[in-house]
Write an enzyme that holds these catalytic residues in place. Sequence first.
Site, PDB file in Angstrom:
ATOM      1  N   HIS A 272      -7.171   4.287   6.738  1.00 55.23           N
ATOM      2  CA  HIS A 272      -6.347   3.945   5.578  1.00 55.23           C
ATOM      3  C   HIS A 272      -5.646   5.176   4.995  1.00 55.23           C
ATOM      4  CE1 HIS A 272      -4.967   1.468   2.294  1.00 55.23           C
ATOM      5  NE2 HIS A 272      -5.575   2.205   1.392  1.00 55.23           N
TER       6      HIS A 272
ATOM      7  N   ALA B 114       2.893  -1.886   4.199  1.00 54.31           N
ATOM      8  CA  ALA B 114       2.650  -0.884   5.229  1.00 54.31           C
ATOM      9  C   ALA B 114       2.152  -1.655   6.442  1.00 54.31           C
ATOM     10  CB  ALA B 114       1.589   0.107   4.760  1.00 54.31           C
TER      11      ALA B 114
ATOM     12  N   HIS C 238      -4.958  -9.284  -1.421  1.00 49.28           N
ATOM     13  CA  HIS C 238      -5.096  -9.525   0.018  1.00 49.28           C
ATOM     14  C   HIS C 238      -6.170 -10.572   0.277  1.00 49.28           C
ATOM     15  CE1 HIS C 238      -3.525  -5.376  -0.277  1.00 49.28           C
ATOM     16  NE2 HIS C 238      -2.844  -5.690   0.804  1.00 49.28           N
TER      17      HIS C 238
ATOM     18  N   HIS D  16      -3.597   0.713  -5.015  1.00 50.19           N
ATOM     19  CA  HIS D  16      -2.993  -0.437  -5.680  1.00 50.19           C
ATOM     20  C   HIS D  16      -3.358  -0.385  -7.166  1.00 50.19           C
ATOM     21  CE1 HIS D  16      -2.252  -2.828  -1.895  1.00 50.19           C
ATOM     22  NE2 HIS D  16      -3.046  -1.869  -1.469  1.00 50.19           N
TER      23      HIS D  16
ATOM     24  N   TYR E   5      -8.176 -10.498   2.719  1.00 42.56           N
ATOM     25  CA  TYR E   5      -9.422  -9.840   3.148  1.00 42.56           C
ATOM     26  C   TYR E   5     -10.290  -9.385   1.978  1.00 42.56           C
ATOM     27  CZ  TYR E   5      -6.899  -5.413   2.400  1.00 42.56           C
ATOM     28  OH  TYR E   5      -6.173  -4.401   1.853  1.00 42.56           O
ATOM     29  N   GLU E   6      -9.708  -9.325   0.793  1.00 38.91           N
ATOM     30  CA  GLU E   6     -10.506  -8.959  -0.385  1.00 38.91           C
ATOM     31  C   GLU E   6     -11.406 -10.104  -0.822  1.00 38.91           C
ATOM     32  OE1 GLU E   6      -8.296  -6.374  -3.443  1.00 38.91           O
ATOM     33  OE2 GLU E   6      -6.666  -7.358  -2.368  1.00 38.91           O
TER      34      GLU E   6
ATOM     35  N   SER F 266       0.830  -1.213   0.000  1.00 34.88           N
ATOM     36  CA  SER F 266       0.000   0.000   0.000  1.00 34.88           C
ATOM     37  C   SER F 266       0.858   1.255   0.000  1.00 34.88           C
ATOM     38  CB  SER F 266      -0.882   0.058   1.252  1.00 34.88           C
ATOM     39  OG  SER F 266      -1.761  -1.018   1.278  1.00 34.88           O
TER      40      SER F 266
ATOM     41  N   ASN G 192       1.767   3.692  10.847  1.00 33.48           N
ATOM     42  CA  ASN G 192       1.007   4.218  12.002  1.00 33.48           C
ATOM     43  C   ASN G 192       1.395   3.392  13.214  1.00 33.48           C
ATOM     44  OD1 ASN G 192      -0.703   2.125  10.338  1.00 33.48           O
ATOM     45  ND2 ASN G 192      -1.342   1.901  12.479  1.00 33.48           N
TER      46      ASN G 192
ATOM     47  N   MET H 170      -1.678  -6.877   7.138  1.00 33.77           N
ATOM     48  CA  MET H 170      -2.715  -7.772   6.591  1.00 33.77           C
ATOM     49  C   MET H 170      -2.241  -8.465   5.316  1.00 33.77           C
ATOM     50  SD  MET H 170      -5.900  -5.126   6.997  1.00 33.77           S
ATOM     51  CE  MET H 170      -6.036  -4.040   8.417  1.00 33.77           C
ATOM     52  N   SER H 171      -0.941  -8.663   5.199  1.00 31.08           N
ATOM     53  CA  SER H 171      -0.431  -9.269   3.957  1.00 31.08           C
ATOM     54  C   SER H 171       0.837 -10.054   4.241  1.00 31.08           C
ATOM     55  CB  SER H 171      -0.137  -8.151   2.943  1.00 31.08           C
ATOM     56  OG  SER H 171       0.940  -7.339   3.389  1.00 31.08           O
TER      57      SER H 171
HETATM   58  N1  HPA Z   1      -2.811  -2.948  11.514  1.00 33.89           N
HETATM   59  C1  HPA Z   1      -2.931  -3.841  10.516  1.00 33.89           C
HETATM   60  N2  HPA Z   1      -2.546  -3.589   9.285  1.00 33.89           N
HETATM   61  C2  HPA Z   1      -2.020  -2.390   9.018  1.00 33.89           C
HETATM   62  C3  HPA Z   1      -1.859  -1.407  10.005  1.00 33.89           C
HETATM   63  C4  HPA Z   1      -2.290  -1.712  11.327  1.00 33.89           C
HETATM   64  O1  HPA Z   1      -2.191  -0.900  12.270  1.00 33.89           O
HETATM   65  N3  HPA Z   1      -1.302  -0.327   9.404  1.00 33.89           N
HETATM   66  C5  HPA Z   1      -1.119  -0.651   8.104  1.00 33.89           C
HETATM   67  N4  HPA Z   1      -1.541  -1.899   7.859  1.00 33.89           N
END
Ligand code: HPA
Length: 272
Positions: A246, A112, A82, A60, A84-85, A29, A234, A210-211
């Site tokens: 996001h 990320a 992903h 993406h 989750y998609e 991302s 973050n 998440m990847s």
């Molecule tokens: N958690 C999960 N996935 C993420 C995060 C997070 O804080 N930041 C970017 N991808």
Amino acid sequence: MDVNKIVNAASFLKEKYSKVPKIGLILGSGLGVLADEIIEPVKIPYNEIPDFPVSTVEGHAGQLVFGDLNGVDVVAMQGRFHYYEGYSFDKVTFPVRVMKELGVEILIVTNAAGGVNESFTPGDLMLISDHINNMGSNPLIGPNDSKLGVRFPDMSEAYAKDLRKAAKEIAQQLNINVKEGVYVGNTGPTYETPAEVRLLRVLGGDAVGMSTVPEVIVARHAGLKVLGISCISNMAAGILDQPLNHEEVIETTEKVKKDFLQYVKALVKNMA
Ligand code: HPA
């Protein structure tokens, strides 16, 4: 995983780009801009490649970019898939199988991620030393095709020690501050609760995303060497008194873009 589909997709790509990419890159991302640094790029949208899934998340682009990155033949995924998609792990990891079939030897995975380690700061780059698969399943579940790899793959050095050592040295030379730590792969798409983040810290996690985990499992099964880099976009939930979104993730990756580009280009050159 159907070997014919892998060979078929790779043959299609070999017709479009005849050189053998030594390094494969998966760009996370906000990090897809790296593919724009490829000289004389050959861009192939995912929807043209037989059996490739098509990505849906903002930030993406969804194409393979072949060409010369800092003097090295590479193939980059501008946008990844992903879990989750709604894609199966087979779909999520299909591009890694295709990269292997194309002749790729080293996979650089980027993402990320949220900082779980409280000594991290948003904008930090983290070399992934190891991962924790917290996704509740494994992409290798099912019959094993020995043409693709062994039944019980070793994961004791999922992220190659020598690549990490070289990456640390290069960071020093470039005066780029990189952390090192354990990446926890969650399914998403929810960000974690503060209690989950505390749990992950106790478990030994330094960053959460998440990847990456499924792709790296399949890469190791396929015998690829892996280097992983997380951009800490973050602090994970509950560390700071603010909600996550996001947009913040994309904004932070935007800020570290310059360092990230310079760093990965130097890494690639060093690996050649
Ligand atoms: N958690 C999960 N996935 C993420 C995060 C997070 O804080 N930041 C970017 N991808």
